[in-house]
Design a protein around this motif. Structure first.
Motif, PDB file in Angstrom:
ATOM      1  N   SER A 134       0.732  -1.403  -0.015  1.00 54.77           N
ATOM      2  CA  SER A 134      -0.458   0.049  -0.179  1.00 54.77           C
ATOM      3  C   SER A 134       1.417   0.972   0.244  1.00 54.77           C
ATOM      4  O   SER A 134       0.294   2.267   0.089  1.00 54.77           O
ATOM      5  CB  SER A 134      -1.071   0.234   1.101  1.00 54.77           C
ATOM      6  OG  SER A 134      -0.627  -0.283   2.145  1.00 54.77           O
ATOM      7  N   ARG A 166     -13.849  -6.869  11.678  1.00 58.52           N
ATOM      8  CA  ARG A 166     -12.557  -6.017  11.735  1.00 58.52           C
ATOM      9  C   ARG A 166     -11.672  -6.891  11.332  1.00 58.52           C
ATOM     10  O   ARG A 166     -10.660  -6.444  10.112  1.00 58.52           O
ATOM     11  CB  ARG A 166     -11.702  -6.338  13.442  1.00 58.52           C
ATOM     12  CG  ARG A 166     -13.067  -4.592  13.980  1.00 58.52           C
ATOM     13  CD  ARG A 166     -12.237  -4.948  15.404  1.00 58.52           C
ATOM     14  NE  ARG A 166     -10.741  -5.395  15.584  1.00 58.52           N
ATOM     15  CZ  ARG A 166     -10.116  -5.394  16.235  1.00 58.52           C
ATOM     16  NH1 ARG A 166     -10.842  -6.305  17.179  1.00 58.52           N
ATOM     17  NH2 ARG A 166      -8.542  -5.447  16.699  1.00 58.52           N
ATOM     18  N   MET A 169     -12.815  -6.206   7.754  1.00 55.07           N
ATOM     19  CA  MET A 169     -11.753  -4.461   7.296  1.00 55.07           C
ATOM     20  C   MET A 169     -10.557  -4.207   7.298  1.00 55.07           C
ATOM     21  O   MET A 169      -9.903  -3.289   6.111  1.00 55.07           O
ATOM     22  CB  MET A 169     -12.780  -3.545   9.086  1.00 55.07           C
ATOM     23  CG  MET A 169     -14.137  -3.218   8.299  1.00 55.07           C
ATOM     24  SD  MET A 169     -14.741  -2.547   9.517  1.00 55.07           S
ATOM     25  CE  MET A 169     -13.224  -0.679  10.235  1.00 55.07           C
ATOM     26  N   ALA A 170      -9.874  -4.855   8.596  1.00 54.56           N
ATOM     27  CA  ALA A 170      -8.927  -4.685   7.904  1.00 54.56           C
ATOM     28  C   ALA A 170      -7.975  -5.761   6.930  1.00 54.56           C
ATOM     29  O   ALA A 170      -6.567  -4.677   5.821  1.00 54.56           O
ATOM     30  CB  ALA A 170      -7.655  -5.891   9.218  1.00 54.56           C
ATOM     31  N   ASN A 171      -8.616  -6.155   5.910  1.00 51.72           N
ATOM     32  CA  ASN A 171      -7.953  -6.887   4.710  1.00 51.72           C
ATOM     33  C   ASN A 171      -8.535  -6.406   3.126  1.00 51.72           C
ATOM     34  O   ASN A 171      -8.141  -5.839   2.768  1.00 51.72           O
ATOM     35  CB  ASN A 171      -8.811  -8.428   4.416  1.00 51.72           C
ATOM     36  CG  ASN A 171      -7.122  -8.879   5.216  1.00 51.72           C
ATOM     37  OD1 ASN A 171      -6.273  -9.569   4.064  1.00 51.72           O
ATOM     38  ND2 ASN A 171      -8.400  -9.843   6.390  1.00 51.72           N
ATOM     39  N   GLN A 172      -9.529  -5.311   3.726  1.00 52.88           N
ATOM     40  CA  GLN A 172     -10.391  -4.445   2.268  1.00 52.88           C
ATOM     41  C   GLN A 172      -9.213  -3.083   2.741  1.00 52.88           C
ATOM     42  O   GLN A 172      -8.931  -1.935   1.329  1.00 52.88           O
ATOM     43  CB  GLN A 172     -11.678  -4.126   3.255  1.00 52.88           C
ATOM     44  CG  GLN A 172     -12.470  -5.607   2.576  1.00 52.88           C
ATOM     45  CD  GLN A 172     -13.858  -4.368   2.668  1.00 52.88           C
ATOM     46  OE1 GLN A 172     -14.579  -3.901   4.247  1.00 52.88           O
ATOM     47  NE2 GLN A 172     -14.887  -4.765   2.260  1.00 52.88           N
ATOM     48  N   GLU A 173      -8.715  -2.657   3.792  1.00 51.78           N
ATOM     49  CA  GLU A 173      -7.587  -1.582   3.664  1.00 51.78           C
ATOM     50  C   GLU A 173      -6.936  -2.299   3.559  1.00 51.78           C
ATOM     51  O   GLU A 173      -6.627  -1.175   2.365  1.00 51.78           O
ATOM     52  CB  GLU A 173      -7.086  -0.985   5.166  1.00 51.78           C
ATOM     53  CG  GLU A 173      -8.129  -0.705   6.014  1.00 51.78           C
ATOM     54  CD  GLU A 173      -7.924   0.268   7.241  1.00 51.78           C
ATOM     55  OE1 GLU A 173      -6.589   0.026   8.042  1.00 51.78           O
ATOM     56  OE2 GLU A 173      -8.999   0.740   8.635  1.00 51.78           O
ATOM     57  N   LEU A 174      -5.905  -3.829   3.667  1.00 56.71           N
ATOM     58  CA  LEU A 174      -4.584  -3.649   2.838  1.00 56.71           C
ATOM     59  C   LEU A 174      -5.089  -3.464   1.010  1.00 56.71           C
ATOM     60  O   LEU A 174      -4.458  -2.790   0.357  1.00 56.71           O
ATOM     61  CB  LEU A 174      -4.457  -4.606   2.811  1.00 56.71           C
ATOM     62  CG  LEU A 174      -3.182  -5.626   2.204  1.00 56.71           C
ATOM     63  CD1 LEU A 174      -2.124  -4.545   2.268  1.00 56.71           C
ATOM     64  CD2 LEU A 174      -3.059  -6.887   2.913  1.00 56.71           C
ATOM     65  N   ALA A 176      -7.297  -1.336  -0.601  1.00 53.09           N
ATOM     66  CA  ALA A 176      -7.552  -0.890  -0.807  1.00 53.09           C
ATOM     67  C   ALA A 176      -6.107   0.056  -1.371  1.00 53.09           C
ATOM     68  O   ALA A 176      -6.211   1.049  -2.135  1.00 53.09           O
ATOM     69  CB  ALA A 176      -8.676  -0.028  -0.577  1.00 53.09           C
ATOM     70  N   GLY A 177      -4.913   0.127   0.583  1.00 55.11           N
ATOM     71  CA  GLY A 177      -4.167   0.970  -0.322  1.00 55.11           C
ATOM     72  C   GLY A 177      -3.250   0.088  -1.468  1.00 55.11           C
ATOM     73  O   GLY A 177      -3.111   0.576  -2.227  1.00 55.11           O
ATOM     74  N   TRP A 205     -14.967  -9.008   0.936  1.00 58.30           N
ATOM     75  CA  TRP A 205     -13.697  -8.131   1.032  1.00 58.30           C
ATOM     76  C   TRP A 205     -14.625  -7.071   0.051  1.00 58.30           C
ATOM     77  O   TRP A 205     -13.894  -6.099   0.291  1.00 58.30           O
ATOM     78  CB  TRP A 205     -12.621  -8.261   0.511  1.00 58.30           C
ATOM     79  CG  TRP A 205     -11.444  -9.508   1.512  1.00 58.30           C
ATOM     80  CD1 TRP A 205     -12.291 -10.315   2.822  1.00 58.30           C
ATOM     81  CD2 TRP A 205     -10.628 -10.191   2.073  1.00 58.30           C
ATOM     82  NE1 TRP A 205     -11.530 -10.794   4.024  1.00 58.30           N
ATOM     83  CE2 TRP A 205     -10.146 -10.576   2.868  1.00 58.30           C
ATOM     84  CE3 TRP A 205      -9.331 -10.490   0.985  1.00 58.30           C
ATOM     85  CZ2 TRP A 205      -9.395 -11.850   3.049  1.00 58.30           C
ATOM     86  CZ3 TRP A 205      -8.032 -10.255   1.480  1.00 58.30           C
ATOM     87  CH2 TRP A 205      -7.411 -11.078   2.364  1.00 58.30           C
ATOM     88  N   LEU A 210     -14.516  -2.511  -4.218  1.00 58.43           N
ATOM     89  CA  LEU A 210     -12.817  -1.515  -3.551  1.00 58.43           C
ATOM     90  C   LEU A 210     -12.083  -0.896  -5.283  1.00 58.43           C
ATOM     91  O   LEU A 210     -11.867  -0.164  -4.997  1.00 58.43           O
ATOM     92  CB  LEU A 210     -11.904  -2.176  -2.995  1.00 58.43           C
ATOM     93  CG  LEU A 210     -12.252  -3.016  -1.364  1.00 58.43           C
ATOM     94  CD1 LEU A 210     -11.031  -3.925  -0.433  1.00 58.43           C
ATOM     95  CD2 LEU A 210     -12.428  -1.723  -0.514  1.00 58.43           C
TER      96      LEU A 210
END
Ligand SMILES: C[S@@+](CC[C@H](N)C(=O)[O-])C[C@H]1O[C@@H](n2cnc3c(N)ncnc32)[C@H](O)[C@@H]1O
Length: 293
Positions: A134, A166, A169-174, A176-177, A205, A210
């Motif tokens: 990311s 959670r 969400m943590a994996n979605q953030e990864l 998206a980044g 996800w 995303l």
């Protein structure tokens, strides 16, 4: 981050010395050769010479050695090694393979990685460690570099988050980044590939959504059949633990039902390209169609 050369080279030199060791019976316990003929034994991990890639029906790996490729989030680097031994044999210089972990951690987590990295280095693949998918530009040598294909196979933060929401969400953030960062390193006609299991929780996800947030859309969805990548051995983020890990790709076969017996997993490589490009191609196709009417 460990750059090719320097610390990496020293480690690989040590690795070469190790491979020349013999056991008490005088048998060679490890042997490293360049390219597809590599046979390595270390900590009971054997890398047999990979046969050429198999096609399954119409399915074939969505790669060509003409494309410059950046691999992020490699585990034991066996995917890179498989491509180098098969599809990229003629152009290893077109491949850059990276891990999130430092070189030291990669070797600690995955006992088979040292020999594989040695082979990749000898083949002329560019290697970097400590690369955050990311924030790819943070790896200085990659700053400003563009690629035709950027691949992240089976991304996972691996933080051991028990709460499912959670964790998702943590994996979605990864992801998206990763999309955002990869776009800065993608050639105009380039593709971003993510391999993922087609089952819960990965389907939650919502990677297509995303992608669309970054003006990307799905170009293709190719079954990820492990045997199409000879020598590839999937690894978890936590590393190789023989109490829970499998040497081959059983992890990917789980949930594939009857298909697993035929070596077909329930995983796909999702390829994304720029929405703008997809629109242009579609308009062109339409115009060509109108002309031939
Ligand atoms: C399930 S493992 C898959 C490893 C490998 N790609 C494979 O197919 O065997 C998930 C990988 O994602 C990597 N990862 C987690 N967070 C990352 C990040 N921010 N940037 C790059 N890689 C990351 C982990 O280090 C791990 O190697």
């Amino acid at each position: 981050m460990a750059k090719k050369g320097g610390r990496l080279k020293n480690t690989l030199l040590k690795s070469t010395a190790y491979t020349k060791n013999k056991n008490a019976k005088g048998q060679i316990i490890a042997q490293v050769k360049k390219g597809p003929s590599m046979i390595a034994k270390k900590d009971a991990v054997t890398i047999a010479p990979p046969p050429p890639p198999k096609k399954r029906g119409n399915v074939k790996p969505p790669y060509s050695h003409h494309q410059t490729m950046l691999l992020v989030g490699e585990g034991n680097f066996s995917f890179a090694n498989s491509l180098i031994s098969n599809i990229y044999v003629e152009a290893p210089e077109n491949m850059t393979a990276t891990s999130f972990d430092t070189l030291e951690v990669v070797k600690e987590k995955y006992p088979d990685a040292e020999v594989i990295l040695n082979n990749l280095e000898e083949s002329g693949v560019t290697l970097f460690h400590g690369v955050d998918a990311s924030n790819i530009s943070k790896c200085k040598p990659l700053k400003g570099k563009k690629f035709d294909i950027i691949v992240f196979n089976f991304p996972h933060v691996g933080a051991g988050i028990k709460d499912q929401d959670r964790n998702i969400m943590a994996n979605q953030e990864l992801i998206a980044g990763f999309f955002k960062s990869a776009l800065q390193h993608l050639n105009p006609n380039g593709e971003i590939h993510i391999a993922l299991k087609n089952s819960h929780p990965y389907t939650n996800w919502n990677i297509k959504l995303l992608a669309s947030n970054q003006d990307l859309c799905m170009k293709s969805k190719t079954p990820f059949i492990p045997s199409m990548y000879p020598g590839y051995a999937h690894r978890r983020t936590i590393g190789f633990d023989d109490r829970i890990s499998t040497t081959e790709n059983e992890d990917l076969m789980r949930g594939a039902g009857a298909d697993a017996a035929a070596g077909v997993s329930n995983c796909f490589t999702f390829a994304f390209w720029r929405l703008e490009l997809a629109r242009k191609q579609s308009q062109k196709k339409q115009a060509d169609g109108n002309e031939s009417e």
